[in-house]
Motif scaffolding. Structure first.
Motif, PDB file in Angstrom:
ATOM      1  N   GLU A   1       0.876  -1.169   0.000  1.00  0.00           N
ATOM      2  CA  GLU A   1       0.000   0.000   0.000  1.00  0.00           C
ATOM      3  C   GLU A   1       0.909   1.213   0.000  1.00  0.00           C
ATOM      4  O   GLU A   1       1.799   1.336   0.837  1.00  0.00           O
ATOM      5  N   LEU A   2       0.691   2.112  -0.941  1.00  0.00           N
ATOM      6  CA  LEU A   2       1.476   3.337  -1.031  1.00  0.00           C
ATOM      7  C   LEU A   2       0.515   4.513  -0.869  1.00  0.00           C
ATOM      8  O   LEU A   2      -0.408   4.670  -1.672  1.00  0.00           O
ATOM      9  N   ALA A   3       0.723   5.310   0.175  1.00  0.00           N
ATOM     10  CA  ALA A   3      -0.131   6.473   0.434  1.00  0.00           C
ATOM     11  C   ALA A   3       0.712   7.736   0.313  1.00  0.00           C
ATOM     12  O   ALA A   3       1.741   7.873   0.987  1.00  0.00           O
ATOM     13  N   ASP A   4       0.287   8.634  -0.547  1.00  0.00           N
ATOM     14  CA  ASP A   4       0.936   9.926  -0.752  1.00  0.00           C
ATOM     15  C   ASP A   4       0.147  10.938   0.086  1.00  0.00           C
ATOM     16  O   ASP A   4      -1.002  11.244  -0.212  1.00  0.00           O
ATOM     17  N   ILE A   5       0.769  11.417   1.162  1.00  0.00           N
ATOM     18  CA  ILE A   5       0.089  12.252   2.147  1.00  0.00           C
ATOM     19  C   ILE A   5       0.687  13.655   2.126  1.00  0.00           C
ATOM     20  O   ILE A   5       1.907  13.822   2.158  1.00  0.00           O
TER      21      ILE A   5
ATOM     22  N   ALA B   1      -3.357  -4.632  13.056  1.00  0.00           N
ATOM     23  CA  ALA B   1      -4.172  -5.064  11.910  1.00  0.00           C
ATOM     24  C   ALA B   1      -3.735  -6.436  11.411  1.00  0.00           C
ATOM     25  O   ALA B   1      -2.538  -6.710  11.277  1.00  0.00           O
ATOM     26  N   ASN B   2      -4.712  -7.282  11.129  1.00  0.00           N
ATOM     27  CA  ASN B   2      -4.429  -8.602  10.553  1.00  0.00           C
ATOM     28  C   ASN B   2      -3.789  -8.448   9.182  1.00  0.00           C
ATOM     29  O   ASN B   2      -4.229  -7.643   8.377  1.00  0.00           O
ATOM     30  N   GLY B   3      -2.739  -9.217   8.944  1.00  0.00           N
ATOM     31  CA  GLY B   3      -2.102  -9.232   7.639  1.00  0.00           C
ATOM     32  C   GLY B   3      -1.083  -8.134   7.410  1.00  0.00           C
ATOM     33  O   GLY B   3      -0.455  -8.086   6.359  1.00  0.00           O
ATOM     34  N   MET B   4      -0.877  -7.236   8.380  1.00  0.00           N
ATOM     35  CA  MET B   4       0.107  -6.175   8.222  1.00  0.00           C
ATOM     36  C   MET B   4       1.485  -6.746   8.550  1.00  0.00           C
ATOM     37  O   MET B   4       1.675  -7.360   9.577  1.00  0.00           O
ATOM     38  N   ARG B   5       2.438  -6.557   7.617  1.00  0.00           N
ATOM     39  CA  ARG B   5       3.766  -7.165   7.777  1.00  0.00           C
ATOM     40  C   ARG B   5       4.894  -6.166   7.981  1.00  0.00           C
ATOM     41  O   ARG B   5       6.021  -6.552   8.222  1.00  0.00           O
ATOM     42  N   GLY B   6       4.610  -4.882   7.867  1.00  0.00           N
ATOM     43  CA  GLY B   6       5.655  -3.886   8.082  1.00  0.00           C
ATOM     44  C   GLY B   6       5.269  -2.571   7.444  1.00  0.00           C
ATOM     45  O   GLY B   6       4.321  -2.499   6.671  1.00  0.00           O
ATOM     46  N   TRP B   7       6.025  -1.526   7.783  1.00  0.00           N
ATOM     47  CA  TRP B   7       5.726  -0.201   7.247  1.00  0.00           C
ATOM     48  C   TRP B   7       6.990   0.654   7.190  1.00  0.00           C
ATOM     49  O   TRP B   7       7.975   0.362   7.849  1.00  0.00           O
ATOM     50  N   LYS B   8       6.901   1.699   6.371  1.00  0.00           N
ATOM     51  CA  LYS B   8       7.963   2.707   6.244  1.00  0.00           C
ATOM     52  C   LYS B   8       7.290   4.044   5.986  1.00  0.00           C
ATOM     53  O   LYS B   8       6.271   4.100   5.303  1.00  0.00           O
ATOM     54  N   VAL B   9       7.883   5.101   6.496  1.00  0.00           N
ATOM     55  CA  VAL B   9       7.412   6.460   6.211  1.00  0.00           C
ATOM     56  C   VAL B   9       8.617   7.270   5.751  1.00  0.00           C
ATOM     57  O   VAL B   9       9.652   7.265   6.412  1.00  0.00           O
TER      58      VAL B   9
ATOM     59  N   LEU C   1       3.862   6.975   2.738  1.00  0.00           N
ATOM     60  CA  LEU C   1       3.670   5.870   3.677  1.00  0.00           C
ATOM     61  C   LEU C   1       3.579   4.578   2.885  1.00  0.00           C
ATOM     62  O   LEU C   1       2.808   4.476   1.934  1.00  0.00           O
ATOM     63  N   GLN C   2       4.388   3.609   3.277  1.00  0.00           N
ATOM     64  CA  GLN C   2       4.344   2.280   2.667  1.00  0.00           C
ATOM     65  C   GLN C   2       3.966   1.282   3.752  1.00  0.00           C
ATOM     66  O   GLN C   2       4.613   1.234   4.798  1.00  0.00           O
ATOM     67  N   ILE C   3       2.925   0.500   3.485  1.00  0.00           N
ATOM     68  CA  ILE C   3       2.534  -0.571   4.403  1.00  0.00           C
ATOM     69  C   ILE C   3       2.481  -1.857   3.599  1.00  0.00           C
ATOM     70  O   ILE C   3       1.912  -1.891   2.501  1.00  0.00           O
ATOM     71  N   PHE C   4       3.066  -2.896   4.140  1.00  0.00           N
ATOM     72  CA  PHE C   4       3.111  -4.196   3.484  1.00  0.00           C
ATOM     73  C   PHE C   4       2.047  -5.100   4.098  1.00  0.00           C
ATOM     74  O   PHE C   4       2.019  -5.294   5.312  1.00  0.00           O
ATOM     75  N   TRP C   5       1.166  -5.620   3.232  1.00  0.00           N
ATOM     76  CA  TRP C   5       0.047  -6.463   3.648  1.00  0.00           C
ATOM     77  C   TRP C   5       0.175  -7.845   3.022  1.00  0.00           C
ATOM     78  O   TRP C   5       0.670  -7.973   1.904  1.00  0.00           O
ATOM     79  N   ASP C   6      -0.335  -8.862   3.721  1.00  0.00           N
ATOM     80  CA  ASP C   6      -0.368 -10.213   3.146  1.00  0.00           C
ATOM     81  C   ASP C   6      -1.220 -10.246   1.890  1.00  0.00           C
ATOM     82  O   ASP C   6      -0.834 -10.815   0.873  1.00  0.00           O
ATOM     83  N   THR C   7      -2.411  -9.628   1.960  1.00  0.00           N
ATOM     84  CA  THR C   7      -3.329  -9.628   0.819  1.00  0.00           C
ATOM     85  C   THR C   7      -3.950  -8.242   0.666  1.00  0.00           C
ATOM     86  O   THR C   7      -3.965  -7.453   1.626  1.00  0.00           O
TER      87      THR C   7
ATOM     88  N   GLN D   1      -5.128  17.513   2.320  1.00  0.00           N
ATOM     89  CA  GLN D   1      -6.062  17.008   1.304  1.00  0.00           C
ATOM     90  C   GLN D   1      -6.133  15.502   1.506  1.00  0.00           C
ATOM     91  O   GLN D   1      -5.286  14.928   2.166  1.00  0.00           O
ATOM     92  N   PRO D   2      -7.142  14.849   0.941  1.00  0.00           N
ATOM     93  CA  PRO D   2      -7.210  13.397   1.105  1.00  0.00           C
ATOM     94  C   PRO D   2      -5.971  12.720   0.508  1.00  0.00           C
ATOM     95  O   PRO D   2      -5.517  13.100  -0.577  1.00  0.00           O
ATOM     96  N   PRO D   3      -5.400  11.742   1.209  1.00  0.00           N
ATOM     97  CA  PRO D   3      -4.245  11.026   0.660  1.00  0.00           C
ATOM     98  C   PRO D   3      -4.607  10.267  -0.610  1.00  0.00           C
ATOM     99  O   PRO D   3      -5.752   9.836  -0.776  1.00  0.00           O
ATOM    100  N   VAL D   4      -3.633  10.099  -1.486  1.00  0.00           N
ATOM    101  CA  VAL D   4      -3.791   9.255  -2.666  1.00  0.00           C
ATOM    102  C   VAL D   4      -3.217   7.889  -2.281  1.00  0.00           C
ATOM    103  O   VAL D   4      -2.045   7.793  -1.916  1.00  0.00           O
ATOM    104  N   VAL D   5      -4.056   6.859  -2.342  1.00  0.00           N
ATOM    105  CA  VAL D   5      -3.653   5.519  -1.916  1.00  0.00           C
ATOM    106  C   VAL D   5      -3.785   4.557  -3.099  1.00  0.00           C
ATOM    107  O   VAL D   5      -4.827   4.519  -3.755  1.00  0.00           O
ATOM    108  N   GLU D   6      -2.710   3.805  -3.355  1.00  0.00           N
ATOM    109  CA  GLU D   6      -2.717   2.780  -4.399  1.00  0.00           C
ATOM    110  C   GLU D   6      -2.043   1.532  -3.852  1.00  0.00           C
ATOM    111  O   GLU D   6      -1.313   1.581  -2.860  1.00  0.00           O
ATOM    112  N   HIS D   7      -2.279   0.415  -4.538  1.00  0.00           N
ATOM    113  CA  HIS D   7      -1.704  -0.874  -4.132  1.00  0.00           C
ATOM    114  C   HIS D   7      -0.838  -1.424  -5.259  1.00  0.00           C
ATOM    115  O   HIS D   7      -1.161  -1.251  -6.433  1.00  0.00           O
ATOM    116  N   PHE D   8       0.239  -2.122  -4.868  1.00  0.00           N
ATOM    117  CA  PHE D   8       1.194  -2.633  -5.833  1.00  0.00           C
ATOM    118  C   PHE D   8       1.596  -4.064  -5.475  1.00  0.00           C
ATOM    119  O   PHE D   8       1.641  -4.424  -4.303  1.00  0.00           O
ATOM    120  N   GLU D   9       1.926  -4.819  -6.517  1.00  0.00           N
ATOM    121  CA  GLU D   9       2.516  -6.143  -6.362  1.00  0.00           C
ATOM    122  C   GLU D   9       3.965  -6.055  -6.808  1.00  0.00           C
ATOM    123  O   GLU D   9       4.297  -5.284  -7.721  1.00  0.00           O
TER     124      GLU D   9
END
Length: 100
Positions: free
Chosen positions: A4-8, A33-41, A53-59, A86-94
């Motif tokens: 998960e990549l959030a531009d804040i 949170a279930n499935g959360m494996r790590g984060w970076k800011v 903000l980067q958050i790593f999720w199982d799914t 403003q509202p963050p822009v959030v996208e997901h990546f593989e």
């Protein structure tokens, strides 16, 4: 694994308070949170009001359903939401490729 990549963006002058709030929120709320494996800011050098903000999720569903549709999301937004310019822009990546 899903990234998960959030531009804040935060209002000028709130950078230090936001850094404290986001770290507190990550350690006290996101960590549960279930499935959360790590984060970076990361904070912008040229644009210090911009945070990535980067958050790593199982799914994907661990984030979009389990977290976003559950009670932890409300806790999270109460901590970090007041700082948003403003509202963050959030996208997901593989993962497509990485260094050794």
């Amino acid at each position: 694994m899903i990234l998960e990549l959030a531009d804040i963006r935060v209002a000028p002058g709130n950078e230090a308070a936001f850094r404290e709030a986001i770290e507190r929120g990550l350690k006290t709320v996101i960590a549960r949170a279930n499935g959360m494996r790590g984060w970076k800011v990361n904070q912008g050098v040229e644009s210090p009001q911009r945070f990535i903000l980067q958050i790593f999720w199982d799914t994907l569903e661990d984030h979009t359903v389990g977290f976003r549709q559950g009670p932890l999301f409300t806790e999270w937004r109460a901590i970090v939401g007041p700082f948003f310019a403003q509202p963050p822009v959030v996208e997901h990546f593989e993962l497509a490729a990485k260094s050794e």
